[in-house]
Scaffold this motif. Sequence first.
Motif, PDB file in Angstrom:
ATOM      1  N   ASP A  60       6.952   5.255  28.401  1.00 21.39           N
ATOM      2  CA  ASP A  60       7.964   4.231  28.703  1.00 21.39           C
ATOM      3  C   ASP A  60       7.410   2.820  28.598  1.00 21.39           C
ATOM      4  OD1 ASP A  60       9.744   6.177  29.278  1.00 21.39           O
ATOM      5  OD2 ASP A  60       9.328   6.167  31.446  1.00 21.39           O
ATOM      6  N   PHE A  61       6.128   2.718  28.314  1.00 24.06           N
ATOM      7  CA  PHE A  61       5.448   1.419  28.350  1.00 24.06           C
ATOM      8  C   PHE A  61       5.405   0.821  26.947  1.00 24.06           C
ATOM      9  CE2 PHE A  61       1.296  -0.862  28.110  1.00 24.06           C
ATOM     10  CZ  PHE A  61       1.580  -1.872  29.016  1.00 24.06           C
ATOM     11  N   ALA A  62       5.892  -0.423  26.812  1.00 24.31           N
ATOM     12  CA  ALA A  62       5.845  -1.111  25.512  1.00 24.31           C
ATOM     13  C   ALA A  62       4.924  -2.317  25.626  1.00 24.31           C
ATOM     14  CB  ALA A  62       7.241  -1.546  25.090  1.00 24.31           C
ATOM     15  N   LEU A  63       4.239  -2.637  24.518  1.00 27.69           N
ATOM     16  CA  LEU A  63       3.296  -3.766  24.543  1.00 27.69           C
ATOM     17  C   LEU A  63       3.222  -4.388  23.159  1.00 27.69           C
ATOM     18  CD1 LEU A  63       1.249  -5.080  26.616  1.00 27.69           C
ATOM     19  CD2 LEU A  63      -0.518  -3.678  25.539  1.00 27.69           C
ATOM     20  N   TRP A  64       3.109  -5.707  23.110  1.00 31.65           N
ATOM     21  CA  TRP A  64       2.921  -6.419  21.840  1.00 31.65           C
ATOM     22  C   TRP A  64       1.774  -7.387  22.012  1.00 31.65           C
ATOM     23  CZ3 TRP A  64       4.388 -11.337  23.456  1.00 31.65           C
ATOM     24  CH2 TRP A  64       5.405 -11.441  24.418  1.00 31.65           C
ATOM     25  N   GLU A  65       1.393  -8.052  20.933  1.00 29.63           N
ATOM     26  CA  GLU A  65       0.190  -8.885  20.778  1.00 29.63           C
ATOM     27  C   GLU A  65      -0.997  -7.951  20.500  1.00 29.63           C
ATOM     28  OE1 GLU A  65      -0.624 -12.012  20.250  1.00 29.63           O
ATOM     29  OE2 GLU A  65       1.417 -12.719  20.454  1.00 29.63           O
ATOM     30  N   SER A  66      -1.511  -8.063  19.275  1.00 29.27           N
ATOM     31  CA  SER A  66      -2.500  -7.096  18.797  1.00 29.27           C
ATOM     32  C   SER A  66      -3.722  -6.969  19.710  1.00 29.27           C
ATOM     33  CB  SER A  66      -2.936  -7.466  17.382  1.00 29.27           C
ATOM     34  OG  SER A  66      -3.439  -8.782  17.328  1.00 29.27           O
ATOM     35  N   LEU A  67      -4.257  -8.094  20.167  1.00 29.67           N
ATOM     36  CA  LEU A  67      -5.495  -7.982  20.954  1.00 29.67           C
ATOM     37  C   LEU A  67      -5.219  -7.421  22.345  1.00 29.67           C
ATOM     38  CD1 LEU A  67      -7.544 -11.122  19.846  1.00 29.67           C
ATOM     39  CD2 LEU A  67      -7.333  -8.853  18.814  1.00 29.67           C
ATOM     40  N   SER A  68      -4.035  -7.704  22.883  1.00 29.49           N
ATOM     41  CA  SER A  68      -3.659  -7.098  24.171  1.00 29.49           C
ATOM     42  C   SER A  68      -3.534  -5.587  24.015  1.00 29.49           C
ATOM     43  CB  SER A  68      -2.334  -7.671  24.677  1.00 29.49           C
ATOM     44  OG  SER A  68      -2.466  -9.053  24.864  1.00 29.49           O
ATOM     45  N   ILE A  69      -3.014  -5.168  22.862  1.00 26.58           N
ATOM     46  CA  ILE A  69      -2.872  -3.723  22.616  1.00 26.58           C
ATOM     47  C   ILE A  69      -4.255  -3.074  22.504  1.00 26.58           C
ATOM     48  CG2 ILE A  69      -2.017  -1.987  21.003  1.00 26.58           C
ATOM     49  CD1 ILE A  69       0.240  -4.022  20.253  1.00 26.58           C
ATOM     50  N   VAL A  70      -5.174  -3.737  21.771  1.00 26.06           N
ATOM     51  CA  VAL A  70      -6.526  -3.180  21.634  1.00 26.06           C
ATOM     52  C   VAL A  70      -7.171  -3.048  23.025  1.00 26.06           C
ATOM     53  CG1 VAL A  70      -8.856  -3.627  20.735  1.00 26.06           C
ATOM     54  CG2 VAL A  70      -6.853  -4.008  19.264  1.00 26.06           C
ATOM     55  N   TYR A  72      -5.675  -2.811  25.950  1.00 32.43           N
ATOM     56  CA  TYR A  72      -4.964  -1.782  26.727  1.00 32.43           C
ATOM     57  C   TYR A  72      -5.451  -0.391  26.320  1.00 32.43           C
ATOM     58  CZ  TYR A  72      -1.307   1.608  27.736  1.00 32.43           C
ATOM     59  OH  TYR A  72      -0.643   2.751  28.129  1.00 32.43           O
ATOM     60  N   LEU A  73      -5.490  -0.129  25.015  1.00 31.69           N
ATOM     61  CA  LEU A  73      -5.891   1.211  24.559  1.00 31.69           C
ATOM     62  C   LEU A  73      -7.325   1.510  24.983  1.00 31.69           C
ATOM     63  CD1 LEU A  73      -4.325   1.291  20.963  1.00 31.69           C
ATOM     64  CD2 LEU A  73      -3.436   2.405  23.033  1.00 31.69           C
TER      65      LEU A  73
END
Length: 225
Positions: A60-70, A72-73
């Motif tokens: 259910d979790f959505a995320l944008w901004e490439s470096l924030s995604i990196v 987070y993962l």
Amino acid sequence: MLEIWGRPYSSNVIPVIWTANELGLEYTLQLAGGSFGKLDTPEYALINPNRMIPAIRDGDFALWESLSIVRYLCDRYGAGGLSPANGQMRAVADQWMEWSASKVFMPVIYLFFATVRTQPDARDLSKITDLRDEAHAALTILDNHLARHAYVCGDTFTMGDIPLGCVAYRYFNVDVERPPLPNVEAWYKRLTERTAYQDHVMRHFGTNPDEWAALEKACATEGVI
Ligand SMILES: N[C@@H](CCC(=O)N[C@@H](CS)C(=O)NCC(=O)O)C(=O)O
């Protein structure tokens, strides 16, 4: 399952796809952006209201901004590995990620646009040289750092290497003469030995806009993800 939205030739999407593969995550790539479209749909606005790529959905979790995604993962699925357990080491990884975005990404992406994405007879050689010089000046700082370290955080590969590793592939593969950067070159060579880097960063992007467009389009039909 994790969903990654984007196109695999996009400079901001590549770090996310590389990260997911370094972490051994299962994911589906939802081709979007550029000629794949889909960014104007109501569904996509819920994932990224900026209507840009990349974005992810993890349950259910959505995320944008490439470096924030990196980040987070790596924090969620690679704690103590790609995301260093030591707080100061993690901060150093973060520092190089930010530095990649603030100092190196723009001259290299403009260099890419001024070469690969511009027809050969329309290229501005003096602009290309200026961009190469700007990128080289920034990368000299990384070169000095890597004289004492195999990777940006020390002896091991971390998330701190990911955005810079993506930019490095473009820098070292556009048709331009480059002054030497021995330590960056040795670090880049180490990255090229990583399977996930070979599969998801080292994509041949062509030498002109027509080749580039054909290669990007082909990834939809050839299942290159
Ligand atoms: N700061 C954003 C920049 C995102 C961005 O500029 N994405 C571009 C692709 S690289 C985009 O969505 N362009 C529209 C498109 O591809 O259709 C990030 O790092 O995620």
